[in-house]
Design an enzyme around this catalytic site. Structure first.
Site, PDB file in Angstrom:
ATOM      1  N   ALA A 160       4.380   2.971 -10.536  1.00 16.90           N
ATOM      2  CA  ALA A 160       5.263   2.228  -9.632  1.00 16.90           C
ATOM      3  C   ALA A 160       4.529   1.020  -9.038  1.00 16.90           C
ATOM      4  O   ALA A 160       4.982  -0.122  -9.159  1.00 16.90           O
ATOM      5  CB  ALA A 160       5.740   3.165  -8.524  1.00 16.90           C
ATOM      6  N   LYS A 214      -4.252   5.785   7.418  1.00 22.56           N
ATOM      7  CA  LYS A 214      -3.114   5.944   6.506  1.00 22.56           C
ATOM      8  C   LYS A 214      -3.114   7.361   5.920  1.00 22.56           C
ATOM      9  O   LYS A 214      -2.065   7.979   5.740  1.00 22.56           O
ATOM     10  CB  LYS A 214      -3.166   4.888   5.391  1.00 22.56           C
TER      11      LYS A 214
HETATM   12  P1  NAD Z   1       2.846   6.577  -9.944  1.00 25.14           P
HETATM   13  O1  NAD Z   1       2.969   8.061  -9.982  1.00 25.14           O
HETATM   14  O2  NAD Z   1       4.093   5.782 -10.082  1.00 25.14           O
HETATM   15  O3  NAD Z   1       1.846   6.098 -11.089  1.00 25.14           O
HETATM   16  C1  NAD Z   1       0.534   6.569 -11.136  1.00 25.14           C
HETATM   17  C2  NAD Z   1       0.202   6.906 -12.594  1.00 25.14           C
HETATM   18  O4  NAD Z   1       0.979   8.042 -13.013  1.00 25.14           O
HETATM   19  C3  NAD Z   1       0.513   5.783 -13.575  1.00 25.14           C
HETATM   20  O5  NAD Z   1      -0.529   5.726 -14.522  1.00 25.14           O
HETATM   21  C4  NAD Z   1       1.817   6.234 -14.209  1.00 25.14           C
HETATM   22  O6  NAD Z   1       2.030   5.733 -15.501  1.00 25.14           O
HETATM   23  C5  NAD Z   1       1.626   7.735 -14.242  1.00 25.14           C
HETATM   24  N1  NAD Z   1       2.922   8.428 -14.314  1.00 25.14           N
HETATM   25  C6  NAD Z   1       3.947   8.309 -13.436  1.00 25.14           C
HETATM   26  N2  NAD Z   1       4.987   9.091 -13.831  1.00 25.14           N
HETATM   27  C7  NAD Z   1       4.593   9.707 -14.974  1.00 25.14           C
HETATM   28  C8  NAD Z   1       5.215  10.630 -15.866  1.00 25.14           C
HETATM   29  N3  NAD Z   1       6.447  11.092 -15.647  1.00 25.14           N
HETATM   30  N4  NAD Z   1       4.514  11.029 -16.950  1.00 25.14           N
HETATM   31  C9  NAD Z   1       3.258  10.589 -17.191  1.00 25.14           C
HETATM   32  N5  NAD Z   1       2.599   9.700 -16.362  1.00 25.14           N
HETATM   33  C10 NAD Z   1       3.266   9.280 -15.281  1.00 25.14           C
HETATM   34  O7  NAD Z   1       2.037   6.231  -8.614  1.00 25.14           O
HETATM   35  P2  NAD Z   1       2.291   5.035  -7.581  1.00 25.14           P
HETATM   36  O8  NAD Z   1       3.500   5.342  -6.769  1.00 25.14           O
HETATM   37  O9  NAD Z   1       2.195   3.751  -8.294  1.00 25.14           O
HETATM   38  O10 NAD Z   1       1.044   5.231  -6.610  1.00 25.14           O
HETATM   39  C11 NAD Z   1      -0.245   4.725  -6.900  1.00 25.14           C
HETATM   40  C12 NAD Z   1      -1.054   4.821  -5.614  1.00 25.14           C
HETATM   41  O11 NAD Z   1      -0.466   3.961  -4.619  1.00 25.14           O
HETATM   42  C13 NAD Z   1      -1.068   6.213  -4.982  1.00 25.14           C
HETATM   43  O12 NAD Z   1      -2.288   6.439  -4.348  1.00 25.14           O
HETATM   44  C14 NAD Z   1       0.050   6.138  -3.942  1.00 25.14           C
HETATM   45  O13 NAD Z   1      -0.114   7.085  -2.890  1.00 25.14           O
HETATM   46  C15 NAD Z   1      -0.146   4.704  -3.453  1.00 25.14           C
HETATM   47  N6  NAD Z   1       1.028   4.070  -2.854  1.00 25.14           N
HETATM   48  C16 NAD Z   1       2.254   4.190  -3.439  1.00 25.14           C
HETATM   49  C17 NAD Z   1       3.342   3.542  -2.854  1.00 25.14           C
HETATM   50  C18 NAD Z   1       4.719   3.578  -3.500  1.00 25.14           C
HETATM   51  O14 NAD Z   1       5.668   3.076  -2.892  1.00 25.14           O
HETATM   52  N7  NAD Z   1       4.888   4.072  -4.713  1.00 25.14           N
HETATM   53  C19 NAD Z   1       3.158   2.792  -1.688  1.00 25.14           C
HETATM   54  C20 NAD Z   1       1.882   2.663  -1.140  1.00 25.14           C
HETATM   55  C21 NAD Z   1       0.818   3.308  -1.750  1.00 25.14           C
END
Ligand code: NAD
Length: 308
Positions: free
Chosen positions: A10, A185
């Site tokens: 995301a 945080k």
């Molecule tokens: P995410 O889960 O969307 O992605 C992280 C990883 O997981 C990526 O490599 C993605 O490809 C993989 N992934 C996601 N879904 C998957 C699935 N179904 N199968 C296989 N792989 C999968 O994580 P994010 O939301 O981007 O968060 C990254 C960091 O940022 C974390 O530490 C989170 O706490 C932080 N964060 C997130 C947000 C938000 O709004 N999403 C906001 C602030 C901080």
């Protein structure tokens, strides 16, 4: 700048998209085959303000890229960080800067283990993003980045990175105590994320329970005790101010936080880098942390009964 996003879920996709739009040469690196395939076949689907666009942006497995990057933006979940670093060791060197904005305590130490000579910056961000399926993100609202250079970062590199983030309208702010921001945080997430996941409720619903303030105090006081022993100036007052602001009726979202979403989709959570990090350090430092310990075990139990 030539930028690789290592962990393009995301947030990585959001940042990759915004950095590409402002003229950088961006590659999305990830380990999820369907996600990479979808982005390369159709483009990254970006939905913002009700409008959907397909953005042409290269995506690849880390093992398939061998270029030298100016910047690697690490954006995995905390529990995926070590695995990602192992996958990108061939891209790490003295010249390629690393910026990590992932949530959780302990990311800095993990990166330093793999990249002791790399220019390293860490921080937090209030930007948000939602991955709705492979190759598809929804961008909500706006935010900012708070970051600090930790080691091996020249003044010139810091300026270039700051300008690059500013040109991408990511609203960077340099911090002089980013560890405090990271711990604050993590404390906020250890209340909002963990409680909503255990109580199966949205953030705003936490205000309905008279038990929540007492439980919050227990978590926060243990954070304060461990932070003090680690030399991090996180106080009960600072943590509660942030938590109460997030729970204020006009702020508390009508949404499930990310940990709840992870559990609902049968995925592991970042608990070991939130409440779990405090419980672990408490054991090491002989500081009682029963509330954080119990919350960590309960979330792990939820993971086990719901994991796919
Ligand atoms: P995410 O889960 O969307 O992605 C992280 C990883 O997981 C990526 O490599 C993605 O490809 C993989 N992934 C996601 N879904 C998957 C699935 N179904 N199968 C296989 N792989 C999968 O994580 P994010 O939301 O981007 O968060 C990254 C960091 O940022 C974390 O530490 C989170 O706490 C932080 N964060 C997130 C947000 C938000 O709004 N999403 C906001 C602030 C901080």
């Amino acid at each position: 700048m030539k930028i690789a996003i290592a962990g393009s879920g995301a947030m990585g996709s959001r940042f990759g998209y915004m950095l590409q739009q402002s003229g950088n040469d961006v590659t999305l690196l990830d380990l999820w085959p369907e996600h990479i395939e979808q982005i390369n076949d159709k483009g990254l689907s970006v939905e913002a303000n009700g409008e959907q666009q397909f953005i042409k942006i290269p995506a690849a497995f880390p093992k398939d890229v061998h270029d030298t990057y100016d910047l690697i933006l690490l954006f995995t979940k905390a529990m995926q960080l070590e695995d990602m670093l192992q996958n990108i060791t061939h891209l790490l060197n003295k010249k390629t800067a690393i910026l990590c904005l992932s949530n959780g305590i302990g990311n800095l130490e993990t990166i330093q283990k793999f990249a002791p000579k790399s220019p390293l910056l860490v921080g937090t961000t209030l930007w948000t993003s939602e991955l709705v399926g492979p190759g598809s993100v929804i961008l909500n609202g706006s935010g900012y980045i708070e970051f600090q250079a930790i080691n091996n970062v020249s003044h010139e590199t810091l300026t270039v990175i700051n300008n690059t983030l500013a040109e991408a309208k990511l609203n960077p702010r340099e911090s002089d105590n980013v560890l405090l921001s990271i711990w604050k945080k993590a404390c906020l997430n250890s209340v909002l994320n963990s409680f909503c996941t255990l109580l199966d409720c949205k953030v705003m619903d936490l205000n309905k329970s008279e038990y929540v303030p007492t439980l919050t105090d227990k978590v926060v006081l243990e954070f304060e005790a461990v932070a003090k022993a680690k030399g991090i100036p996180l106080t009960e007052k600072l943590a509660l101010t942030a938590i109460n602001a997030a729970l204020a009726p006009d702020q508390a979202g009508d949404h499930y936080p990310s940990m709840h979403q992870d559990i609902s989709s049968g995925r592991r959570t970042e608990i070991d880098y939130l409440n779990g990090a405090i419980a672990l350090m408490g054991r090491e430092l002989n500081i009682p942390t029963p509330a954080n310990e119990l919350i960590t075990e309960l979330i792990h139990a939820r993971e086990e009964v719901t994991l796919k």
